[in-house]
Design a protein around this motif. Sequence first.
Motif, PDB file in Angstrom:
ATOM      1  N   HIS A  76       0.860  -1.185   0.000  1.00 33.79           N
ATOM      2  CA  HIS A  76       0.000   0.000   0.000  1.00 33.79           C
ATOM      3  C   HIS A  76       0.903   1.244   0.000  1.00 33.79           C
ATOM      4  N   PHE A  77       0.622   2.189  -0.879  1.00 30.92           N
ATOM      5  CA  PHE A  77       1.309   3.474  -0.896  1.00 30.92           C
ATOM      6  C   PHE A  77       0.460   4.484  -0.124  1.00 30.92           C
ATOM      7  N   THR A  78       1.069   5.227   0.782  1.00 33.80           N
ATOM      8  CA  THR A  78       0.398   6.338   1.445  1.00 33.80           C
ATOM      9  C   THR A  78       0.967   7.631   0.875  1.00 33.80           C
ATOM     10  N   VAL A  79       0.072   8.477   0.367  1.00 37.63           N
ATOM     11  CA  VAL A  79       0.482   9.753  -0.208  1.00 37.63           C
ATOM     12  C   VAL A  79      -0.271  10.858   0.517  1.00 37.63           C
ATOM     13  N   ALA A  80       0.466  11.830   1.056  1.00 34.94           N
ATOM     14  CA  ALA A  80      -0.132  13.009   1.683  1.00 34.94           C
ATOM     15  C   ALA A  80       0.341  14.235   0.914  1.00 34.94           C
ATOM     16  N   VAL A  81      -0.622  15.099   0.571  1.00 34.91           N
ATOM     17  CA  VAL A  81      -0.345  16.276  -0.240  1.00 34.91           C
ATOM     18  C   VAL A  81      -0.866  17.514   0.479  1.00 34.91           C
ATOM     19  N   LYS A  82      -0.021  18.543   0.540  1.00 34.13           N
ATOM     20  CA  LYS A  82      -0.428  19.818   1.126  1.00 34.13           C
ATOM     21  C   LYS A  82      -0.751  20.792   0.004  1.00 34.13           C
ATOM     22  N   ASN A  83      -1.859  21.516   0.143  1.00 31.29           N
ATOM     23  CA  ASN A  83      -2.245  22.538  -0.818  1.00 31.29           C
ATOM     24  C   ASN A  83      -1.478  23.814  -0.473  1.00 31.29           C
ATOM     25  N   PHE A 124      -4.237   9.800   1.086  1.00 26.15           N
ATOM     26  CA  PHE A 124      -4.979   8.629   0.651  1.00 26.15           C
ATOM     27  C   PHE A 124      -4.017   7.455   0.620  1.00 26.15           C
ATOM     28  N   VAL A 125      -4.537   6.253   0.819  1.00 23.33           N
ATOM     29  CA  VAL A 125      -3.753   5.024   0.789  1.00 23.33           C
ATOM     30  C   VAL A 125      -4.170   4.227  -0.433  1.00 23.33           C
ATOM     31  N   TYR A 126      -3.191   3.921  -1.289  1.00 25.53           N
ATOM     32  CA  TYR A 126      -3.442   3.225  -2.547  1.00 25.53           C
ATOM     33  C   TYR A 126      -2.897   1.797  -2.479  1.00 25.53           C
ATOM     34  N   PRO A 127      -3.769   0.782  -2.472  1.00 29.19           N
ATOM     35  CA  PRO A 127      -3.285  -0.612  -2.510  1.00 29.19           C
ATOM     36  C   PRO A 127      -2.858  -0.983  -3.927  1.00 29.19           C
ATOM     37  N   VAL A 128      -1.856  -1.858  -4.013  1.00 29.73           N
ATOM     38  CA  VAL A 128      -1.368  -2.337  -5.308  1.00 29.73           C
ATOM     39  C   VAL A 128      -1.629  -3.837  -5.361  1.00 29.73           C
ATOM     40  N   LYS A 129      -2.587  -4.223  -6.180  1.00 31.49           N
ATOM     41  CA  LYS A 129      -2.999  -5.618  -6.249  1.00 31.49           C
ATOM     42  C   LYS A 129      -1.818  -6.535  -6.578  1.00 31.49           C
ATOM     43  N   GLU A 130      -1.697  -7.597  -5.778  1.00 38.32           N
ATOM     44  CA  GLU A 130      -0.706  -8.657  -5.984  1.00 38.32           C
ATOM     45  C   GLU A 130       0.725  -8.139  -6.073  1.00 38.32           C
TER      46      GLU A 130
END
Length: 147
Positions: A76-83, A124-130
Motif C-alpha cells: 500500500h502506498f500512502t500519499v499526503a499532499v499539502k495545498n 490517501f492510501v493506494y493498494p497495489v494488487k498482488e
Amino acid sequence: MKHGKAFLTGLAAVLTVSGLALTGCAGRHPQFTPQNARAQFACVDENNLEKDVAAEAQLEEFSCSFKKWEGTDTLHFTVAVKNVSNQPQRFRVNIFTDNGKAVGGLIPAKTQEGLVESGQTASFVYPVKEMYVNPRTATLKISTISL
C-alpha cells in the motif's frame, strides 16, 4: 587456466573493495516483503524516486506498508499532499513502479466534503494488487484538477 583463476580472484577483490557484491550494490534500498517489513517504511530510496509535483502541491508523505487487501497482504502506498496555493484544490495522484504496476486516484477521493483548502494536507492510501515486495524505483506524479 591459472591466469583465468587469478583474473577472477582479482575481479572479486576489486568488486569487494569498491563496495559491490555479485548480487548488487551495497547500501541499496532494502527489498521488503510482508514477512520482513516494518509497519511503515520508505517505498524506494530517494534517489530512485522520480517526482513530478504540481506547483500548487507539496508532497508531505510518500510511504509504504503491507496490509490485507482482497484477502492477501499486499503493498500500500500512502500519499499526503499539502495545498500550497491560495485556493481550494483537488489533486490527481499517479504512481508508476519499475515492475509495470501503476495505481492512483484523486485527493480528495470525493468532493461532497469539499476540496483540500489552502494550507491543509490530505492523504490517501493506494493498494497495489498482488504486489508482495516494494519497488526498486517509482515515479510519482501529482497534478491539479480543474472543477
